[in-house]
Design an enzyme around this catalytic site. Structure first.
Site, mmCIF file in Angstrom:
data_model
loop_
_atom_site.group_PDB
_atom_site.id
_atom_site.type_symbol
_atom_site.label_atom_id
_atom_site.label_comp_id
_atom_site.label_asym_id
_atom_site.label_seq_id
_atom_site.Cartn_x
_atom_site.Cartn_y
_atom_site.Cartn_z
ATOM 1 N N HIS A 1 0.789 -1.212 0.058
ATOM 2 C CA HIS A 1 -0.017 -0.006 0.133
ATOM 3 C C HIS A 1 0.979 1.203 0.097
ATOM 4 C CE1 HIS A 1 -2.866 2.834 1.626
ATOM 5 N NE2 HIS A 1 -3.862 2.191 1.162
ATOM 6 N N ASP B 1 2.788 -4.627 8.054
ATOM 7 C CA ASP B 1 1.801 -3.889 7.806
ATOM 8 C C ASP B 1 0.530 -4.649 8.052
ATOM 9 O OD1 ASP B 1 -0.568 -2.717 7.006
ATOM 10 O OD2 ASP B 1 0.315 -1.979 4.989
ATOM 11 N N GLN C 1 -4.627 -5.534 6.733
ATOM 12 C CA GLN C 1 -5.752 -6.212 6.018
ATOM 13 C C GLN C 1 -5.582 -7.677 6.916
ATOM 14 O OE1 GLN C 1 -7.935 -5.213 4.220
ATOM 15 N NE2 GLN C 1 -7.082 -3.344 3.648
ATOM 16 N N LYS D 1 -10.926 -0.448 10.360
ATOM 17 C CA LYS D 1 -11.031 -1.726 9.534
ATOM 18 C C LYS D 1 -11.435 -3.059 10.440
ATOM 19 C CE LYS D 1 -7.341 -0.345 6.328
ATOM 20 N NZ LYS D 1 -8.019 0.465 5.123
ATOM 21 N N CYS E 1 -4.583 2.583 -3.645
ATOM 22 C CA CYS E 1 -3.513 3.038 -3.299
ATOM 23 C C CYS E 1 -2.313 1.918 -3.378
ATOM 24 C CB CYS E 1 -3.732 3.415 -1.560
ATOM 25 S SG CYS E 1 -4.638 4.671 -1.353
#
Lengths: 422, 127
Positions: free
Chosen positions: A135, A212, A215, A238, A378
C-alpha cells in the site's frame, strides 16, 4: 473446495445473525430498494451497535481528558482508555500492554516507525526492503525518509499470480538490509504473505521487521510473539472500530530505545526552557490529547471479534472467498487477479471485466445497492505489475453472506449486458 | 439507475468515439487526468478565422469521461472560439442528458476542464 481436511474446521459463523448487530446494514429501505450489500470492508468496515454504544457512553457519560484530571470523570476515562490498551494487547498476544501505541490508523503507525526508529537508525548506504504489492502508506514514508537520509529502497518482486518472489527476497537479504517492511495481506488482491518465514529469514540476516497488518489483524488470528515481528501496524476502523482508531505494536526494547515522534503534552517527563526528557513508552509516542472514546470503541470492537473467535472469522471469509472465486469464474470476460487458491487469500477479490472501466462496473453495481471499490486501491506499483490502471475490488467481513456474493455476480452479469460483453 | 446513466448515447460515444485522435501541430492542446478514476483526456484544437476548424480528443478512462469528451468535440466543431469559451458545465451536462451523481461529476466534466485549460493556457477552476 472440499478436499482440505487437515485443519480443524471451527463451527461456522452465523453471518445473518451478525448482520443484525450492524445498524448501517439494517436501515429501512425505500420502496423497491434492495438491501445494502457492503463489499468494501478492506477500505473501512461497518461498526456494530456495541461499538457505537461505547462511543455514545463515553461522550454522554464520562467525556474527559485522560492522565490529567483528579476528578472522577477523568479517572474513569483514563481507566477505560488503558483497559482498551490491555484488550488490544491481548487480541494480538503482545507480551505487555506497554507495547501498544494508540494511533489514528496504519498509515500513522508506519510513519511513526519511519520518523522515530527510521530517522535514528537508517543512514546513507543502508538498505530498506519493501515489496511491489505494498500500500502507498508502506512506500511513501520510506521514500520521504530516503530523500533525507540517502538510504536505498529495494522492492521484493511479485510472481505472475501476485505472490512475493521468495527467491528474490532471499537474494535481497544477502545484502543485509536494516529493515524489511511488508504487508501481511495485500489490500489490492488479497494475497496472504508467508510472514512467519519472511520474519525468520529477515532476523537471520539481521534486519528489523515491520508488518503492515491493516488487512490481516481484522481477519486472521494474530500472535505477535509467535510471529516474532518487531513492529505491527493496524487500523481500528477496518476491524469494526471507530474511525481514527488504530495501533502500533512494537517490541518493548525497541520502543524504549526510540526517540519521540510528535512532541507535546502527555509525552514528557520534565520540560525546562533548556530541554526536555521524555515519558516511558507508550506515552512517549502519544503526544497531545488522543482519540479517547475511539480507543475505547476499538477495545469493544476487539471484544466483539474475540467473542466471535478469530479462527471462525478466518474460516467464514475463506468460505466466502472460495464460493466467490467459483461463482465469479462463471462471469464472461472476467479476469481475477492474485492466487487462485482461497487458502492463500484473505477476503479480497480484485478483478476487471473486459475493457469496461472499473469505475463503470462499480457505478452499475451501486445502482443495485452493491458497494464495491474501484480504482488503484493506493496500490499503483501493484496495478502497474498487473498491467492495469485500476481494478474493481470486493472485500468480505463477518457480516457478509453467500447471498451477498450472489448479488455481486448478478450485478456483474448486468454490467456485461449493458456494455454488450455477453 | 444504471440504465439511465449508461444510456445509448453514452455507450455509443464510448464505443464509437467521434473526433478521436491528435492534431500536430495544434493551435491549442492540453491534457489532464482525474485522479478518482485515473481518467485521461487530451484535446487538440485548430482555429481558423476565429472558428474551431478542427478538434480531436484522445485519452482513456471510464465510459462517462470518454463519452463526455466525444460529445464535447461535436458541440464545438465549427463553432466560434468566443462561443466555445462561454460554454459552461451546465451546457455540457444538458448535452449528456444523464443523471450525474456528485461522485461522477469529475468524470463528466474532465473534458470541459481540459478544453478550457487549453484555450486559456492555464488550468481553470472547475466551477
Amino acid at each position: 473446495m472440499t478436499t482440505e481436511t487437515t485443519h480443524n474446521v471451527p463451527t461456522p459463523l452465523d453471518a445473518a445473525a451478525i448482520r443484525a448487530d450492524f445498524p448501517v446494514l439494517n436501515q429501512p429501505l425505500e420502496p423497491g430498494e434492495k438491501t445494502l450489500v457492503f463489499l468494501d470492508s478492506a477500505a473501512s468496515s461497518q461498526k456494530p451497535a456495541a461499538v457505537l454504544d461505547a462511543l455514545n457512553d463515553y461522550y454522554r457519560q464520562y467525556n474527559a481528558n485522560i492522565h490529567r484530571g483528579v476528578y472522577k470523570l477523568s479517572e474513569k476515562a483514563t481507566a477505560k482508555y488503558e483497559e482498551a490498551r490491555h484488550l488490544v494487547a491481548a487480541f494480538i498476544n503482545a507480551a505487555s500492554p506497554r507495547e501498544i501505541v494508540f494511533v489514528r490508523n496504519s498509515t500513522e503507525a508506519i510513519n511513526l516507525v519511519a520518523h522515530s526508529w527510521g530517522r535514528r537508525n537508517l543512514k546513507e548506504g543502508d538498505l530498506v526492503v519493501l515489496s511491489v504489492m505494498e500500500h502507498h502508506s508502506n512506500i511513501v514514508p520510506w521514500q520521504l525518509l530516503a530523500e533525507e537520509k540517502g538510504f536505498e529502497i529495494a522492492y521484493i518482486p511479485l510472481t505472475s499470480d501476485v505472490r512475493l518472489d521468495m527467491e528474490a527476497y532471499e537474494q535481497l537479504l544477502r545484502r543485509e538490509p536494516k529493515l524489511v517492511s511488508v504487508a501481511h495481506v495485500s489490500n489490492g488482491v488479497g494475497t496472504i504473505n508467508d510472514v512467519a518465514t519472511i520474519i525468520r529469514q529477515a532476523h537471520e540476516a539481521g534486519a528489523v521487521v515491520l508488518i503492515d497488518g491493516a488487512q490481516s489483524v481484522p481477519h486472521l488470528p494474530i500472535d505477535v510473539q509467535a510471529l516474532d515481528c518487531d513492529f505491527l501496524a493496524f487500523s481500528g476502523h477496518k476491524m469494526l472500530g471507530p474511525m481514527g482508531s488504530g495501533a502500533l505494536y512494537g517490541k518493548r526494547a525497541l520502543l524504549e530505545a526510540m526517540p519521540p515522534f510528535l512532541g507535546g503534552g502527555g509525552m514528557i517527563r520534565k520540560v525546562t526552557l533548556e530541554g526536555s526528557t521524555f515519558a516511558d513508552v507508550p506515552a512517549r509516542f502519544e503526544a497531545g490529547t488522543p482519540a479517547v472514546g475511539e480507543a475505547i470503541g476499538l477495545g469493544v470492537a476487539v471484544e466483539y471479534l474475540t467473542a466471535l473467535g478469530m479462527d471462525r472469522v478466518r474460516e467464514h471469509e475463506r468460505e466466502l472467498t472460495a464460493y466467490a472465486l467459483e461463482r465469479l469464474r462463471e462471469v464472461p470476460a472476467i479476469t481475477i487477479y492474485g492466487p487462485q487458491d482461497p487458502e492463500l487469500r484473505g477476503g479480497v477479490i480484485s478483478f476487471t471485466l473486459g475493457d469496461v472501466h472499473p469505475h463503470d462496473v462499480a457505478a452499475i453495481l451501486d445502482s443495485d445497492n452493491v458497494a464495491v471499490r474501484a480504482g488503484h486501491h493506493c496500490n499503483q506499483p501493484l496495478m502497474h505489475h498487473l498491467g492495469v490502471v485500476a481494478t474493481t475490488r470486493a472485500s468480505f467481513y463477518v457480516y457478509n453472506t453467500l447471498e451477498d456474493v450472489d448479488r455481486l455476480v448478478a450485478g456483474l452479469h448486468a454490467v456485461n449486458r449493458i456494455f454488450g460483453l455477453a | 439507475m444504471a440504465e439511465q446513466l449508461y444510456r445509448e448515447i453514452i455507450l455509443d460515444h464510448y464505443r464509437n468515439p467521434r473526433n478521436k485522435g491528435v492534431l500536430e501541430p495544434a493551435d491549442y492542446s492540453y491534457e489532464d487526468t482525474n485522479p478518482l478514476c485515473g481518467d485521461e483526456v487530451r484535446i487538440d484544437l485548430r482555429v481558423k478565422d476565429g472558428i474551431v476548424s478542427e478538434v480531436r480528443f484522445s485519452g482513456r478512462g471510464c465510459a462517462i469521461s470518454q463519452a463526455s469528451a466525444s460529445i464535447l468535440t461535436e458541440m464545438i466543431q465549427g463553432k466560434p472560439l468566443e462561443e466555445v469559451k462561454a460554454l459552461t458545465k451546465d451546457d455540457l451536462l444538458e448535452e449528456l442528458a444523464i443523471p450525474i451523481s456528485p461522485a461522477r461529476m469529475k468524470c463528466a466534466c474532465l473534458s470541459l476542464k481540459v478544453l478550457k485549460a487549453g484555450i486559456y493556457g492555464v488550468p481553470q477552476d472547475e466551477d
